[in-house]
Design a protein around this motif. Sequence first.
Motif, PDB file in Angstrom:
ATOM      1  N   ALA A 101     -17.701  34.233  45.871  1.00  0.00           N
ATOM      2  CA  ALA A 101     -17.687  35.414  46.734  1.00  0.00           C
ATOM      3  C   ALA A 101     -18.928  35.456  47.617  1.00  0.00           C
ATOM      4  N   VAL A 102     -20.073  35.088  47.048  1.00  0.00           N
ATOM      5  CA  VAL A 102     -21.309  35.054  47.839  1.00  0.00           C
ATOM      6  C   VAL A 102     -21.218  33.988  48.912  1.00  0.00           C
ATOM      7  N   ARG A 103     -20.717  32.797  48.537  1.00  0.00           N
ATOM      8  CA  ARG A 103     -20.571  31.727  49.525  1.00  0.00           C
ATOM      9  C   ARG A 103     -19.685  32.147  50.680  1.00  0.00           C
ATOM     10  N   SER A 104     -18.539  32.757  50.368  1.00  0.00           N
ATOM     11  CA  SER A 104     -17.598  33.171  51.403  1.00  0.00           C
ATOM     12  C   SER A 104     -18.239  34.164  52.369  1.00  0.00           C
ATOM     13  N   SER A 105     -18.931  35.150  51.818  1.00  0.00           N
ATOM     14  CA  SER A 105     -19.590  36.148  52.661  1.00  0.00           C
ATOM     15  C   SER A 105     -20.681  35.514  53.510  1.00  0.00           C
ATOM     16  N   LEU A 106     -21.482  34.634  52.899  1.00  0.00           N
ATOM     17  CA  LEU A 106     -22.601  34.039  53.624  1.00  0.00           C
ATOM     18  C   LEU A 106     -22.115  33.124  54.743  1.00  0.00           C
ATOM     19  N   ILE A 107     -21.051  32.359  54.497  1.00  0.00           N
ATOM     20  CA  ILE A 107     -20.501  31.504  55.555  1.00  0.00           C
ATOM     21  C   ILE A 107     -20.080  32.350  56.750  1.00  0.00           C
ATOM     22  N   ARG A 108     -19.382  33.444  56.469  1.00  0.00           N
ATOM     23  CA  ARG A 108     -18.910  34.314  57.556  1.00  0.00           C
ATOM     24  C   ARG A 108     -20.091  34.917  58.319  1.00  0.00           C
ATOM     25  N   ARG A 109     -21.079  35.400  57.597  1.00  0.00           N
ATOM     26  CA  ARG A 109     -22.223  36.045  58.245  1.00  0.00           C
ATOM     27  C   ARG A 109     -23.063  35.050  59.042  1.00  0.00           C
ATOM     28  N   LEU A 110     -23.254  33.843  58.491  1.00  0.00           N
ATOM     29  CA  LEU A 110     -24.052  32.857  59.202  1.00  0.00           C
ATOM     30  C   LEU A 110     -23.333  32.319  60.429  1.00  0.00           C
ATOM     31  N   SER A 111     -22.034  32.057  60.309  1.00  0.00           N
ATOM     32  CA  SER A 111     -21.295  31.544  61.476  1.00  0.00           C
ATOM     33  C   SER A 111     -21.295  32.574  62.603  1.00  0.00           C
ATOM     34  N   GLU A 112     -21.152  33.857  62.254  1.00  0.00           N
ATOM     35  CA  GLU A 112     -21.224  34.906  63.271  1.00  0.00           C
ATOM     36  C   GLU A 112     -22.602  34.949  63.912  1.00  0.00           C
ATOM     37  N   GLY A 113     -23.645  34.941  63.086  1.00  0.00           N
ATOM     38  CA  GLY A 113     -25.002  35.037  63.606  1.00  0.00           C
ATOM     39  C   GLY A 113     -25.408  33.845  64.449  1.00  0.00           C
ATOM     40  N   LEU A 114     -24.912  32.654  64.083  1.00  0.00           N
ATOM     41  CA  LEU A 114     -25.243  31.446  64.831  1.00  0.00           C
ATOM     42  C   LEU A 114     -24.362  31.252  66.058  1.00  0.00           C
ATOM     43  N   GLY A 115     -23.339  32.104  66.212  1.00  0.00           N
ATOM     44  CA  GLY A 115     -22.502  32.062  67.403  1.00  0.00           C
ATOM     45  C   GLY A 115     -21.376  31.054  67.360  1.00  0.00           C
ATOM     46  N   TYR A 116     -20.836  30.779  66.160  1.00  0.00           N
ATOM     47  CA  TYR A 116     -19.722  29.834  66.037  1.00  0.00           C
ATOM     48  C   TYR A 116     -18.425  30.586  65.748  1.00  0.00           C
ATOM     49  N   ASP A 117     -17.436  30.402  66.629  1.00  0.00           N
ATOM     50  CA  ASP A 117     -16.125  31.013  66.426  1.00  0.00           C
ATOM     51  C   ASP A 117     -15.204  30.123  65.596  1.00  0.00           C
ATOM     52  N   THR A 118     -15.416  28.807  65.668  1.00  0.00           N
ATOM     53  CA  THR A 118     -14.582  27.852  64.944  1.00  0.00           C
ATOM     54  C   THR A 118     -15.356  27.285  63.770  1.00  0.00           C
ATOM     55  N   VAL A 119     -14.805  27.450  62.570  1.00  0.00           N
ATOM     56  CA  VAL A 119     -15.471  26.997  61.351  1.00  0.00           C
ATOM     57  C   VAL A 119     -14.490  26.160  60.535  1.00  0.00           C
ATOM     58  N   HIS A 120     -14.928  24.963  60.132  1.00  0.00           N
ATOM     59  CA  HIS A 120     -14.124  24.097  59.270  1.00  0.00           C
ATOM     60  C   HIS A 120     -14.898  23.877  57.974  1.00  0.00           C
ATOM     61  N   THR A 121     -14.259  24.101  56.841  1.00  0.00           N
ATOM     62  CA  THR A 121     -14.927  24.001  55.547  1.00  0.00           C
ATOM     63  C   THR A 121     -14.420  22.783  54.778  1.00  0.00           C
ATOM     64  N   PHE A 122     -15.364  22.023  54.209  1.00  0.00           N
ATOM     65  CA  PHE A 122     -15.055  20.815  53.458  1.00  0.00           C
ATOM     66  C   PHE A 122     -15.768  20.857  52.109  1.00  0.00           C
TER      67      PHE A 122
END
Length: 256
Positions: free
Chosen positions: A218-239
Motif C-alpha cells: 500500500a505504501v509503495r502504491s501511494s508513493l509511486i503515484r505521488r512521485l510520478s505526479e510530482g516529477l511530472g510523468y503521466d505515463t508510468v510502467h511498473t516492472f
Amino acid sequence: MTYPFTPHLPDRGSDGLSVHLLGRVDWPSAKALQERLAFDLSGRTDRHGFLLLCEHPPGVTVGREGSRADLRCDERDLRSRSMEVDWVARGGGAIVHSPGQLCAYPVVPVAERGPDDENPLTPALLRDVLVSAASATCDDLRVSNEITPDGAAVSARTGIVAEVGAGVRGGFSRWGLFLSVAPAMEFPRMAVRPGGAEGGGTVSSLSAARHNPVSMPAVRSSLIRRLSEGLGYDTVHTFTGHPLLRRTTRRTYVPA
C-alpha cells in the motif's frame, strides 16, 4: 566507462517513467544499477526516467552533510555486526537502512546548469518533490505529519518517518527518499545519534505512528503515484526486478 546495450530500454521519444520493484537489494548493487541507468539515459533528448523501489540489508550511508560524529560507535564495531558504513555523494547526513524501510531512487533528467525548458526539474525542486511525496503518502495512510523546517524530512508525532538524500551528477538524479514503514528500531538506536537524523529528531516509522501494521504494498502504491505526479510523468510502467541488477550476498546481523 563503456557498457553493453541495455535490454528493454524504451525507444527514444518516450517521456514515461519506468518503475522497477527490486525487493531487498544490497547497497552496492543499487548504486551500480543507478549509475548504469543514468549512463543509458545520457544523450537522449526525451524525459524518460526510472524509479527504483527497494529495501536494503542493515547498514548506514553518510551524505555530504554528515560526519563520523553522527555515528554512535566506530565503523569497525558496526561492521562486526554486519552493518556496513558507506560515504556517498548525496545530500543529507547519516541515514540508517534496514528491511522495512522503503527506498525510492528516481533516475531522471535534472537541469543542473539553468533551465532547459519552461518547467525544469532543478536539484532544489527535486528535494521538494521527494519530501512532498513522502508527506502526501503519509496523508494517504492517515498518518498526521509535517515537513521539518529544513525541508529534508517528514516528522510524525512519534518522530522522523522519512528522510531525503538525493544527488545529481551528469544531469541525472541519484539516491532519493527513505521512508520508514516498519523497520526494526534497534538499528537506528545502535548506529546513529538522534541528532544525526535529517531534521534532528528521533527516527520512527509509519507503523509506530499508527500503532498498527502498515502494508508495504500500500505504501509503495501511494508513493509511486505521488512521485510520478510530482516529477511530472503521466505515463508510468511498473516492472518487477530489472535484468541488469547484480546482487551480492552479505551476512545480516539480527538484533538479540
